[in-house]
Design a protein around this motif. Structure first.
Motif, PDB file in Angstrom:
ATOM      1  N   ILE A   1       0.858  -1.322   0.041  1.00  0.00           N
ATOM      2  CA  ILE A   1      -0.028  -0.022  -0.103  1.00  0.00           C
ATOM      3  C   ILE A   1       0.909   1.227   0.067  1.00  0.00           C
ATOM      4  CG2 ILE A   1      -2.062  -1.165   0.909  1.00  0.00           C
ATOM      5  CD1 ILE A   1      -1.045   0.387   3.766  1.00  0.00           C
ATOM      6  N   ARG A   2       1.976   1.028  -0.619  1.00  0.00           N
ATOM      7  CA  ARG A   2       3.041   2.421  -0.651  1.00  0.00           C
ATOM      8  C   ARG A   2       2.309   3.554  -1.296  1.00  0.00           C
ATOM      9  NH1 ARG A   2       8.153  -0.921  -3.315  1.00  0.00           N
ATOM     10  NH2 ARG A   2       6.291  -2.133  -4.116  1.00  0.00           N
ATOM     11  N   SER A   3       1.456   3.619  -2.040  1.00  0.00           N
ATOM     12  CA  SER A   3       0.754   4.680  -2.563  1.00  0.00           C
ATOM     13  C   SER A   3      -0.207   5.378  -1.669  1.00  0.00           C
ATOM     14  CB  SER A   3      -0.301   4.097  -3.774  1.00  0.00           C
ATOM     15  OG  SER A   3      -1.151   3.362  -3.440  1.00  0.00           O
ATOM     16  N   GLN A   4      -0.505   4.768  -0.400  1.00  0.00           N
ATOM     17  CA  GLN A   4      -1.411   5.315   0.617  1.00  0.00           C
ATOM     18  C   GLN A   4      -0.645   5.788   1.699  1.00  0.00           C
ATOM     19  OE1 GLN A   4      -4.728   2.829   1.458  1.00  0.00           O
ATOM     20  NE2 GLN A   4      -3.977   1.550  -0.530  1.00  0.00           N
ATOM     21  N   VAL A   5       0.676   5.534   1.783  1.00  0.00           N
ATOM     22  CA  VAL A   5       1.591   5.674   2.919  1.00  0.00           C
ATOM     23  C   VAL A   5       2.262   6.676   3.198  1.00  0.00           C
ATOM     24  CG1 VAL A   5       3.124   4.632   4.735  1.00  0.00           C
ATOM     25  CG2 VAL A   5       1.024   3.034   3.687  1.00  0.00           C
ATOM     26  N   LEU A   6       2.492   7.819   4.024  1.00  0.00           N
ATOM     27  CA  LEU A   6       3.231   8.629   4.311  1.00  0.00           C
ATOM     28  C   LEU A   6       4.513   8.216   5.130  1.00  0.00           C
ATOM     29  CD1 LEU A   6       4.548  11.572   3.846  1.00  0.00           C
ATOM     30  CD2 LEU A   6       3.133  12.116   6.089  1.00  0.00           C
ATOM     31  N   SER A   7       5.543   7.709   4.796  1.00  0.00           N
ATOM     32  CA  SER A   7       6.834   7.202   5.412  1.00  0.00           C
ATOM     33  C   SER A   7       7.784   7.881   5.613  1.00  0.00           C
ATOM     34  CB  SER A   7       6.975   6.001   4.543  1.00  0.00           C
ATOM     35  OG  SER A   7       8.115   5.019   5.296  1.00  0.00           O
ATOM     36  N   GLY A   8       8.327   7.716   6.904  1.00  0.00           N
ATOM     37  CA  GLY A   8       9.651   8.403   7.113  1.00  0.00           C
ATOM     38  C   GLY A   8       9.693   8.710   8.612  1.00  0.00           C
TER      39      GLY A   8
ATOM     40  N   GLN B   1      -7.086 -18.785   9.996  1.00  0.00           N
ATOM     41  CA  GLN B   1      -6.985 -20.114   9.227  1.00  0.00           C
ATOM     42  C   GLN B   1      -8.496 -20.138   8.491  1.00  0.00           C
ATOM     43  OE1 GLN B   1      -5.167 -22.480  12.481  1.00  0.00           O
ATOM     44  NE2 GLN B   1      -4.684 -23.555  10.390  1.00  0.00           N
ATOM     45  N   LYS B   2      -9.419 -19.557   9.162  1.00  0.00           N
ATOM     46  CA  LYS B   2     -10.692 -19.770   8.681  1.00  0.00           C
ATOM     47  C   LYS B   2     -11.157 -18.304   8.081  1.00  0.00           C
ATOM     48  CE  LYS B   2     -12.615 -23.418  11.558  1.00  0.00           C
ATOM     49  NZ  LYS B   2     -13.790 -24.024  12.223  1.00  0.00           N
ATOM     50  N   SER B   3     -10.816 -17.279   8.786  1.00  0.00           N
ATOM     51  CA  SER B   3     -11.612 -15.779   8.414  1.00  0.00           C
ATOM     52  C   SER B   3     -10.594 -15.222   7.448  1.00  0.00           C
ATOM     53  CB  SER B   3     -11.748 -15.078   9.514  1.00  0.00           C
ATOM     54  OG  SER B   3     -10.574 -14.715  10.012  1.00  0.00           O
ATOM     55  N   HIS B   4      -9.319 -15.282   7.359  1.00  0.00           N
ATOM     56  CA  HIS B   4      -8.308 -14.746   6.657  1.00  0.00           C
ATOM     57  C   HIS B   4      -8.341 -13.289   6.860  1.00  0.00           C
ATOM     58  CE1 HIS B   4      -7.849 -18.028   3.524  1.00  0.00           C
ATOM     59  NE2 HIS B   4      -7.249 -18.507   4.705  1.00  0.00           N
ATOM     60  N   ARG B   5      -8.922 -12.889   7.945  1.00  0.00           N
ATOM     61  CA  ARG B   5      -8.750 -11.517   8.322  1.00  0.00           C
ATOM     62  C   ARG B   5      -7.448 -10.951   9.123  1.00  0.00           C
ATOM     63  NH1 ARG B   5     -13.943  -9.818  11.808  1.00  0.00           N
ATOM     64  NH2 ARG B   5     -13.431 -11.722  12.807  1.00  0.00           N
ATOM     65  N   PHE B   6      -7.249  -9.877   8.780  1.00  0.00           N
ATOM     66  CA  PHE B   6      -5.775  -9.225   9.332  1.00  0.00           C
ATOM     67  C   PHE B   6      -6.054  -7.755   9.533  1.00  0.00           C
ATOM     68  CE2 PHE B   6      -4.707  -9.125   4.795  1.00  0.00           C
ATOM     69  CZ  PHE B   6      -3.852  -8.087   4.551  1.00  0.00           C
ATOM     70  N   PHE B   7      -5.368  -7.016  10.174  1.00  0.00           N
ATOM     71  CA  PHE B   7      -5.406  -5.526  10.662  1.00  0.00           C
ATOM     72  C   PHE B   7      -4.101  -4.865  10.410  1.00  0.00           C
ATOM     73  CE2 PHE B   7      -8.761  -8.004  12.492  1.00  0.00           C
ATOM     74  CZ  PHE B   7      -9.949  -7.244  12.360  1.00  0.00           C
ATOM     75  N   ILE B   8      -4.007  -3.752   9.875  1.00  0.00           N
ATOM     76  CA  ILE B   8      -2.817  -3.026   9.847  1.00  0.00           C
ATOM     77  C   ILE B   8      -3.049  -1.625  10.501  1.00  0.00           C
ATOM     78  CG2 ILE B   8      -2.108  -4.245   7.677  1.00  0.00           C
ATOM     79  CD1 ILE B   8      -3.016  -1.797   6.249  1.00  0.00           C
ATOM     80  N   ASP B   9      -1.996  -1.098  10.923  1.00  0.00           N
ATOM     81  CA  ASP B   9      -2.108   0.493  11.272  1.00  0.00           C
ATOM     82  C   ASP B   9      -1.021   1.145  10.515  1.00  0.00           C
ATOM     83  OD1 ASP B   9      -0.344   2.791  12.751  1.00  0.00           O
ATOM     84  OD2 ASP B   9      -2.407   2.488  14.086  1.00  0.00           O
ATOM     85  N   TYR B  10      -1.451   2.329   9.806  1.00  0.00           N
ATOM     86  CA  TYR B  10      -0.450   2.896   8.923  1.00  0.00           C
ATOM     87  C   TYR B  10      -0.836   4.547   9.194  1.00  0.00           C
ATOM     88  CZ  TYR B  10      -3.882   3.546   5.191  1.00  0.00           C
ATOM     89  OH  TYR B  10      -5.116   3.897   4.520  1.00  0.00           O
ATOM     90  N   THR B  11       0.012   5.337   8.803  1.00  0.00           N
ATOM     91  CA  THR B  11      -0.172   6.901   8.465  1.00  0.00           C
ATOM     92  C   THR B  11      -0.215   7.264   7.065  1.00  0.00           C
ATOM     93  OG1 THR B  11       2.254   7.426   8.570  1.00  0.00           O
ATOM     94  CG2 THR B  11       0.878   7.721  10.682  1.00  0.00           C
ATOM     95  N   ASP B  12      -1.367   7.964   6.834  1.00  0.00           N
ATOM     96  CA  ASP B  12      -1.692   8.143   5.294  1.00  0.00           C
ATOM     97  C   ASP B  12      -0.862   9.446   4.953  1.00  0.00           C
ATOM     98  OD1 ASP B  12      -3.042  10.693   6.331  1.00  0.00           O
ATOM     99  OD2 ASP B  12      -4.879   9.700   5.901  1.00  0.00           O
ATOM    100  N   ARG B  13      -1.143   9.737   3.505  1.00  0.00           N
ATOM    101  CA  ARG B  13      -0.373  10.819   2.826  1.00  0.00           C
ATOM    102  C   ARG B  13      -0.578  12.162   3.513  1.00  0.00           C
ATOM    103  NH1 ARG B  13       3.870   9.439  -0.609  1.00  0.00           N
ATOM    104  NH2 ARG B  13       3.238   7.521  -1.748  1.00  0.00           N
ATOM    105  N   SER B  14      -1.495  12.510   4.524  1.00  0.00           N
ATOM    106  CA  SER B  14      -1.858  13.582   5.314  1.00  0.00           C
ATOM    107  C   SER B  14      -1.205  13.381   6.675  1.00  0.00           C
ATOM    108  CB  SER B  14      -3.105  13.916   5.319  1.00  0.00           C
ATOM    109  OG  SER B  14      -3.692  14.152   4.080  1.00  0.00           O
ATOM    110  N   GLY B  15      -0.776  12.291   6.959  1.00  0.00           N
ATOM    111  CA  GLY B  15       0.074  12.008   8.278  1.00  0.00           C
ATOM    112  C   GLY B  15      -1.276  11.694   9.263  1.00  0.00           C
ATOM    113  N   ASP B  16      -2.394  11.255   8.754  1.00  0.00           N
ATOM    114  CA  ASP B  16      -3.336  10.874   9.763  1.00  0.00           C
ATOM    115  C   ASP B  16      -3.247   9.391   9.899  1.00  0.00           C
ATOM    116  OD1 ASP B  16      -4.348  13.311  10.191  1.00  0.00           O
ATOM    117  OD2 ASP B  16      -5.549  13.113   8.444  1.00  0.00           O
TER     118      ASP B  16
END
Length: 357
Positions: free
Chosen positions: A74-81, A96-111
């Protein structure tokens, strides 16, 4: 003492010393990534590590080889540094059944965003993205970003005080906004709602649950003088107040700020001065089998100095705190394999290490 006995004693002491040195903890480099900031495992996939690269990519290390195709990009969505970027990932215990996962990131506006995804078992499905939390931020630092599933099956999320020196937003001792806090979410509820677990945290840079006891350990980054490790025993139902910005470590910081009355104040169980570093990186309690002497010890370190320590909690108190005989410059995170073995990584060098003896 007779010369013969003295000689025997010297030989025994030398042998004992050599044995101690040979069994000393050290690190083995096992892989290289681009600015790794976190790694974890997925249920049902022993032997694999999902490594988070700050720029917005999750790669899979399996059988000693990095898969050529990223699990998520998701590099296009992330403000990194600095302290921003893709900061962590957590897998549903029923992955194994749900295939669900969760991520935390800061977007291009820093939110900040916490987003749920599903995978096809090999790669994330981009169209499955569902936002679970959005936080409008006002500074580029103190973003926390840790996601972990607790022993209760709920998703835990940590956030710093919002940034700036000295908690300028007054968030540490305030319940008005989702800063300086650890919160949790029942992902299986019909209408999931985030609830408060703890507050008074400047920047909880890596927290974890002991695989055996379920106790919570937190590395909370300090301000001017002290770095701290916080602890919450499993079963503590009362909201915890870890004291920032009234306290920095065990020491007074802002005498004007008063501790909120809600919950119970918990002073840190361990701390170290800025003579030994400048930014704590929380780790894990070792629950592997390859290093018997490390079982039950909580490992943590410092991003700036690269120093690493470990301790053992006994009766709610940190005991036998010791400095380990290795360093990792730019120590961004620890990781725990499905077998309880520990890993360390450097955001600067990109190296991923395994703890061994």
């Amino acid at each position: 003492m007779r010369p013969a006995l003295a000689g025997i004693l010297v030989l025994l002491l030398f042998a004992a010393g050599a044995s101690a040195r040979s069994s000393a903890l050290h690190l083995v480099r096992i892989a290289h990534f681009n600015a790794p900031v976190y790694a974890t495992t997925a249920p049902g996939e022993p032997g694999s590590l999902y490594v988070v690269e700050q720029a917005g990519v999750i790669r899979v290390l399996s059988g000693g080889t990095i898969r050529s195709t990223p699990f998520l990009d998701i590099r296009s969505q992330v403000l990194s540094g600095g302290e921003q970027g893709l900061l962590s990932v957590a897998f549903d215990p029923a992955y194994q059944k749900s295939h669900r996962f969760f991520i935390d990131y800061t977007d291009r506006s820093g939110d900040t965003h916490v987003v749920e995804y599903r995978s096809n078992g090999t790669r994330a499905i981009p169209s499955s993205a569902k936002q679970r939390l959005f936080v409008k931020d006002f500074a580029p630092n103190h973003n926390g970003g840790q996601l972990q599933f607790g022993p209760d099956g709920r998703l835990y999320w940590g956030n710093g005080d919002g940034g700036g020196a000295g908690d300028p937003g007054g968030n540490g001792q305030s319940l008005a906004r989702p800063f300086a806090k650890i919160m949790r979410l029942n992902i299986n509820a019909t209408s999931p709602r985030w609830t408060l677990v703890a507050y008074g945290l400047r920047n909880p840079w890596r927290f974890s649950f002991d695989k055996k006891t379920g106790d919570l350990y937190i590395g909370d980054v300090g301000q001017d003088n002290w770095e701290e490790v916080d602890y919450l025993k499993r079963g503590t139902e009362t909201v915890a107040n870890f004291g920032w910005n009234r306290y920095e470590g065990k020491h007074g910081y802002d005498g004007i700020t008063k501790l909120l009355a809600r919950g119970v104040y918990h002073p840190p169980v361990a701390e170290y001065p800025h003579a030994d570093g400048c930014s704590v990186t929380g780790g894990y309690v070792y629950r592997g089998t390859k290093i018997p002497s490390a079982v039950g010890r909580y490992f943590y370190g410092d991003y700036c100095s690269g120093l690493v320590w470990s301790l053992k909690m006994v009766g709610g108190k940190a005991t036998n705190v010791r400095r380990e005989p290795f360093t990792v410059g730019g120590l961004s995170s620890f990781a725990q394999g499905s077998d309880g073995e520990l890993y360390l990584m450097s955001v600067n060098s990109g190296n991923l290490f395994r703890l061994t003896a």
